[in-house]
Motif scaffolding. Structure first.
Motif, PDB file in Angstrom:
ATOM      1  N   TYR A  20     -14.751  10.418-102.986  1.00  0.00           N
ATOM      2  CA  TYR A  20     -14.565  10.453-104.434  1.00  0.00           C
ATOM      3  C   TYR A  20     -15.377  11.574-105.068  1.00  0.00           C
ATOM      4  O   TYR A  20     -14.925  12.233-106.007  1.00  0.00           O
ATOM      5  CB  TYR A  20     -14.958   9.094-105.029  1.00  0.00           C
ATOM      6  CG  TYR A  20     -14.056   7.972-104.591  1.00  0.00           C
ATOM      7  CD1 TYR A  20     -12.800   7.792-105.167  1.00  0.00           C
ATOM      8  CD2 TYR A  20     -14.444   7.089-103.583  1.00  0.00           C
ATOM      9  CE1 TYR A  20     -11.963   6.768-104.768  1.00  0.00           C
ATOM     10  CE2 TYR A  20     -13.609   6.060-103.173  1.00  0.00           C
ATOM     11  CZ  TYR A  20     -12.373   5.907-103.768  1.00  0.00           C
ATOM     12  OH  TYR A  20     -11.541   4.895-103.355  1.00  0.00           O
ATOM     13  N   GLY A  21     -16.567  11.792-104.559  1.00  0.00           N
ATOM     14  CA  GLY A  21     -17.380  12.880-105.078  1.00  0.00           C
ATOM     15  C   GLY A  21     -16.778  14.238-104.771  1.00  0.00           C
ATOM     16  O   GLY A  21     -16.740  15.127-105.638  1.00  0.00           O
ATOM     17  N   LEU A  22     -16.294  14.424-103.543  1.00  0.00           N
ATOM     18  CA  LEU A  22     -15.715  15.709-103.166  1.00  0.00           C
ATOM     19  C   LEU A  22     -14.404  15.963-103.908  1.00  0.00           C
ATOM     20  O   LEU A  22     -14.102  17.101-104.280  1.00  0.00           O
ATOM     21  CB  LEU A  22     -15.484  15.749-101.653  1.00  0.00           C
ATOM     22  CG  LEU A  22     -14.938  17.057-101.086  1.00  0.00           C
ATOM     23  CD1 LEU A  22     -15.800  18.238-101.484  1.00  0.00           C
ATOM     24  CD2 LEU A  22     -14.822  16.958 -99.565  1.00  0.00           C
ATOM     25  N   ALA A  23     -13.621  14.913-104.136  1.00  0.00           N
ATOM     26  CA  ALA A  23     -12.348  15.085-104.851  1.00  0.00           C
ATOM     27  C   ALA A  23     -12.572  15.519-106.297  1.00  0.00           C
ATOM     28  O   ALA A  23     -11.717  16.196-106.881  1.00  0.00           O
ATOM     29  CB  ALA A  23     -11.546  13.784-104.812  1.00  0.00           C
ATOM     30  N   ARG A  24     -13.719  15.137-106.871  1.00  0.00           N
ATOM     31  CA  ARG A  24     -14.012  15.500-108.257  1.00  0.00           C
ATOM     32  C   ARG A  24     -14.856  16.765-108.374  1.00  0.00           C
ATOM     33  O   ARG A  24     -15.145  17.212-109.493  1.00  0.00           O
ATOM     34  CB  ARG A  24     -14.750  14.350-108.948  1.00  0.00           C
ATOM     35  CG  ARG A  24     -13.931  13.064-109.076  1.00  0.00           C
ATOM     36  CD  ARG A  24     -14.644  12.068-109.973  1.00  0.00           C
ATOM     37  NE  ARG A  24     -13.909  10.829-110.116  1.00  0.00           N
ATOM     38  CZ  ARG A  24     -14.152   9.737-109.410  1.00  0.00           C
ATOM     39  NH1 ARG A  24     -15.130   9.734-108.520  1.00  0.00           N
ATOM     40  NH2 ARG A  24     -13.448   8.642-109.600  1.00  0.00           N
ATOM     41  N   ALA A  25     -15.263  17.343-107.263  1.00  0.00           N
ATOM     42  CA  ALA A  25     -16.126  18.518-107.300  1.00  0.00           C
ATOM     43  C   ALA A  25     -15.420  19.695-107.967  1.00  0.00           C
ATOM     44  O   ALA A  25     -14.295  20.053-107.589  1.00  0.00           O
ATOM     45  CB  ALA A  25     -16.566  18.893-105.887  1.00  0.00           C
ATOM     46  N   ARG A  26     -16.057  20.305-108.955  1.00  0.00           N
ATOM     47  CA  ARG A  26     -15.439  21.403-109.694  1.00  0.00           C
ATOM     48  C   ARG A  26     -15.330  22.670-108.847  1.00  0.00           C
ATOM     49  O   ARG A  26     -14.442  23.497-109.066  1.00  0.00           O
ATOM     50  CB  ARG A  26     -16.254  21.684-110.957  1.00  0.00           C
ATOM     51  CG  ARG A  26     -16.233  20.531-111.971  1.00  0.00           C
ATOM     52  CD  ARG A  26     -16.995  20.909-113.230  1.00  0.00           C
ATOM     53  NE  ARG A  26     -16.938  19.839-114.224  1.00  0.00           N
ATOM     54  CZ  ARG A  26     -17.508  19.917-115.421  1.00  0.00           C
ATOM     55  NH1 ARG A  26     -18.180  21.010-115.767  1.00  0.00           N
ATOM     56  NH2 ARG A  26     -17.411  18.907-116.254  1.00  0.00           N
ATOM     57  N   TRP A  27     -16.241  22.818-107.886  1.00  0.00           N
ATOM     58  CA  TRP A  27     -16.236  24.039-107.089  1.00  0.00           C
ATOM     59  C   TRP A  27     -15.072  24.073-106.100  1.00  0.00           C
ATOM     60  O   TRP A  27     -14.723  25.143-105.585  1.00  0.00           O
ATOM     61  CB  TRP A  27     -17.551  24.180-106.317  1.00  0.00           C
ATOM     62  CG  TRP A  27     -17.828  23.043-105.375  1.00  0.00           C
ATOM     63  CD1 TRP A  27     -18.576  21.946-105.610  1.00  0.00           C
ATOM     64  CD2 TRP A  27     -17.319  22.904-104.039  1.00  0.00           C
ATOM     65  NE1 TRP A  27     -18.582  21.113-104.511  1.00  0.00           N
ATOM     66  CE2 TRP A  27     -17.820  21.686-103.530  1.00  0.00           C
ATOM     67  CE3 TRP A  27     -16.499  23.694-103.223  1.00  0.00           C
ATOM     68  CZ2 TRP A  27     -17.515  21.243-102.246  1.00  0.00           C
ATOM     69  CZ3 TRP A  27     -16.195  23.241-101.953  1.00  0.00           C
ATOM     70  CH2 TRP A  27     -16.703  22.033-101.476  1.00  0.00           C
TER      71      TRP A  27
END
Length: 319
Positions: A20-27
């Protein structure tokens, strides 16, 4: 037991929280190739963590103290380390041939659980490769009947009203353009979207698709499996977009993507349209700066190091 708990917690973190964190990462959309590496790293990390956790749950007390060397001794790699004897059995030469007969059997049972975890996604990967190859061959056979070669574009044209452009990877790669796409795209737009498809072929993106698909089938319901498949597909399209932008203007590629957005690529093919086209058009027209080189290197290092951490936990008792 402590190592098993730590590895299980690490697997839960990688499989249920990190996606979930990686899917939302802006980079991620600013560096899609690095993001694909991160997703691949998470999948490898999950398999390694679960396999080693299963190993620690079933190994004997002696192998606990030997750490990774104990695991290698079971596999026959570290032959100088004595295999664990059953609890209460003699440790010296007086153990006789009975102990030597029982130890290999016990060691084989010890390896069953971790081997099953590791072989499950591998088996699904082989099945996915086989099914994808059959589907591509059927599509190629159909194209031989209904397609018309277009050497000026390096593609095959099919008589279909819906604008679509896609590629069939494999040993005999083929780029397919529908008659509808030729009707609505200008020559510059067509060549921009063809460059997108060639980027898929030269980058062998279908292999990464199959890895994500096999992982999802091996671990259905796992958040990492669901997210990795969705994000890998979108990110690889962005990678192909970036490759096409090296030779074609942003406005030209964006306009071509809008025209073929409704076109769906058949199974086992990679297409320029389909889901995620709107996100990609916005990204092409409003480019964001790439992550700083230090941040880029840190993400790559973390993706590579993540699968190594479970091995360090296993090695811990021997250090």
């Amino acid at each position: 037991m402590i190592a098993a708990v730590a590895l299980t917690g690490y697997a839960v973190l990688v499989g249920a929280v990190a996606p979930y964190g990686l899917a939302r990462a802006r980079w991620a959309h600013r560096a899609p190739a690095v993001a694909v590496l991160a997703w691949q790293g998470l999948m490898v990390t999950f398999v390694v963590s679960v396999a080693l956790a299963a190993y620690h749950l079933v190994l004997t007390e002696e192998h606990v103290h030997q750490g990774l060397v104990g695991l290698l001794s079971i596999c026959g790699v570290a032959a100088d380390v004595p295999a664990a004897a059953p609890s209460g059995a003699p440790r010296g030469p007086e153990a006789g041939s009975a102990g030597g007969t029982e130890a290999p059997a016990a060691d084989a049972v010890t390896l069953l659980a971790p081997a099953a975890v590791a072989l499950l996604p591998l088996g699904w990967l082989l099945r996915t490769v086989w099914r994808s190859r059959r589907a591509r061959q059927r599509r190629l056979d159909l194209l031989a009947l209904v397609g018309r070669p277009a050497p000026e574009y390096g593609a095959t044209v099919v008589d279909h009203d819906v604008p679509a452009v896609y590629c069939l990877p494999g040993r005999r790669p083929r780029v397919v353009v529908t008659r509808g796409a030729l009707d609505v795209l200008s020559d510059a737009q067509l060549r921009a979207v063809l460059a997108h498809e060639q980027a898929h072929l030269t980058g062998r993106h279908h292999l990464l698709h199959m890895v994500a698909d096999a992982f999802a089938r091996a671990f259905p319901g796992l958040p990492l499996a669901r997210r990795a498949g969705e994000q890998t597909a979108l990110l690889l399209e962005m990678v192909a977009d970036d490759r096409a932008l090296r030779r074609h203007p942003r406005e030209t590629l964006a306009a071509a993507m809008c025209e073929v957005a409704a076109g769906r690529a058949p199974r086992s093919a990679l297409g320029a349209g389909g889901p995620g086209a709107l996100i990609r058009v916005r990204r092409v027209l409003a480019p964001q700066p790439r992550p700083h080189r230090v941040a880029w290197l840190a993400i790559v290092a973390a993706s590579v190091a993540a699968p190594v951490f479970p091995l360090l936990l296993t090695c811990g008792p021997t250090l």
